[in-house]
Motif scaffolding. Structure first.
Motif, mmCIF file in Angstrom:
data_model
loop_
_atom_site.group_PDB
_atom_site.id
_atom_site.type_symbol
_atom_site.label_atom_id
_atom_site.label_comp_id
_atom_site.label_asym_id
_atom_site.label_seq_id
_atom_site.Cartn_x
_atom_site.Cartn_y
_atom_site.Cartn_z
ATOM 1 N N ILE A 1 1.692 4.741 3.616
ATOM 2 C CA ILE A 1 2.355 4.747 2.314
ATOM 3 C C ILE A 1 3.724 4.063 2.384
ATOM 4 O O ILE A 1 4.202 3.502 1.408
ATOM 5 N N ASP B 1 -0.314 12.561 0.777
ATOM 6 C CA ASP B 1 -0.158 11.113 0.906
ATOM 7 C C ASP B 1 -0.419 10.746 2.357
ATOM 8 O O ASP B 1 -0.322 11.580 3.259
ATOM 9 N N ALA C 1 -0.228 1.032 -2.997
ATOM 10 C CA ALA C 1 0.135 2.420 -2.680
ATOM 11 C C ALA C 1 -0.891 3.425 -3.189
ATOM 12 O O ALA C 1 -1.012 4.523 -2.636
#
Length: 383
Positions: free
Chosen positions: A145, A140, A300
């Motif tokens: 994020i 990620d 996201a």
């Protein structure tokens, strides 16, 4: 054959979504004659005091996944931002000492985004100094994020820019990473399921919750701040008066306590939390569910890829994506079991679920070969 060092922040007995497939990669590398070592801090996350004490000073283990070297950080298991930051800092200090002494013993250094920002910067600097191959796996994109910690973006982008080879999990993430990277070597390799089958006992356990006279809607996985579980609770609340619908929630994460408090406070009676599940039990639940849910906060999907994706694919059940229109959703919609609602609107999502309830759409039996993902990962490491 290569001597490969994996650097990560979490490893068993801690639970981490990337652990099962990385373990399989390590076993495959070992079977091909490579020497594999993993260096991690002593484990504390979501563990009992007894297990934390058991591993506190266990410095070396020899396992089927290679050698594990644990660097002692501390025994504090708090999930507070301060304590997590402190563990990152201490781990970086201890890792620097370890690499200064040992980096020349390895041919390839493989490190991950779960020790955020400053650890990758340290590792890259030492790899360049010692002329070592390196691979940066970005699961990620931090801090984007989170939607906060903007002051850290410069350092995160520097870590990406300096790395000569990057692996990530989706085309949306590659698109973002390429904005900051100076390399064209950004590979996309999909994750595969932590469990590919379940036992009869797992199935019998799950059947206690998945009643045949109910339309079972499941969210199973990380219950954190990025998964947008609140909107699912709001949908469940709106559908409370619809006979036969049952929402099942399973998993664990930093937002679990808040979610359970909201269920109790707002008296949402058609949703049941069934606990933190093993991968096998999770797959049994996915396979019994009438409708599985994959959800993320708005935007996201550009900075993360839902780790439950491969399990939902394997289950061959109807799956509702509550995410943005994206390259990820385009790919998933090629599977006829998947549908998308990108509205982030409670009424609209409720209507989609009612349509599923009314029509009970046919599911398709896809035979998915996840071996190709392992082969792709191995090929990148060996090349």
């Amino acid at each position: 054959m290569k001597k490969i060092l994996f650097i990560t922040m979490y490893y068993y007995p801690e639970i981490d979504s990337s652990q099962p497939f990385l373990s399989e990669i390590k076993r495959e590398l070992i079977s091909r004659g490579h020497d594999v070592t993993t260096v991690v801090p002593n484990p504390v996350r979501d563990l009992s005091k007894n297990i934390i004490l058991q591993y506190a000073h266990k410095e070396l283990e020899n396992t089927e996944n290679g050698k594990i070297i644990r660097l002692y950080v501390n025994k504090n298991s708090s999930n507070s931002i301060f304590q997590r930051a402190l563990r990152f800092v201490i781990f970086q200090i201890e890792l620097k000492k370890f690499l200064k002494k040992n980096i020349r013993n390895y041919d390839l250094i493989y490190f991950m985004s779960n020790p955020p920002i400053f650890v990758p910067l340290l590792v890259e600097r030492m790899c360049h100094k010692n002329n070592k191959e390196m691979i940066y796996e970005i699961d990620d994109i931090f801090p984007e994020i989170t939607g906060k910690y903007k002051f850290l973006e410069h350092f995160a982008h520097k870590a990406i820019k300096n790395c000569s080879h990057i692996i990530t999990l989706s085309e949306d993430m590659r698109k973002q990473i390429s904005k900051w990277s100076s390399t064209s070597n950004i590979e996309v390799v999909s994750i595969w399921p932590p469990a590919k089958k379940f036992s009869r006992n797992d199935l019998l356990w799950a059947q206690d919750y998945y009643k045949k006279d109910k339309f079972n809607i499941s969210y199973i996985g990380n219950i954190g701040h990025f998964q947008n579980i609140d909107i699912l609770l709001n949908v469940a609340k709106k559908l409370q008066n619809i006979t036969g619908i049952q929402f099942l929630l399973a998993g664990f994460g930093r937002n679990l306590k808040n979610i359970l408090k909201k269920i109790e406070k707002e008296k949402i009676t058609n949703i049941k939390y069934i606990g933190k599940l093993s991968p096998e039990k999770a797959l049994a639940c996915y396979s019994l569910s009438n409708l599985n849910i994959i959800s993320l906060n708005k935007n996201a999907i550009n900075f993360a890829c839902p780790s439950k994706t491969s399990m939902c694919v394997l289950a061959n059940r109807r799956t509702l994506l509550l995410i943005d229109n994206s390259l990820y959703s385009e790919k998933m919609l090629k599977n006829k079991n998947f549908i998308l609602n990108s509205s982030y609107n409670v009424s609209d999502i409720s209507n989609t679920i009612l349509d599923e309830l009314t029509n009970r759409y046919k599911t398709f039996d896809y035979k998915t070969d996840f071996r190709k993902e392992i082969d792709a990962w191995i090929q990148i490491i060996e090349s």
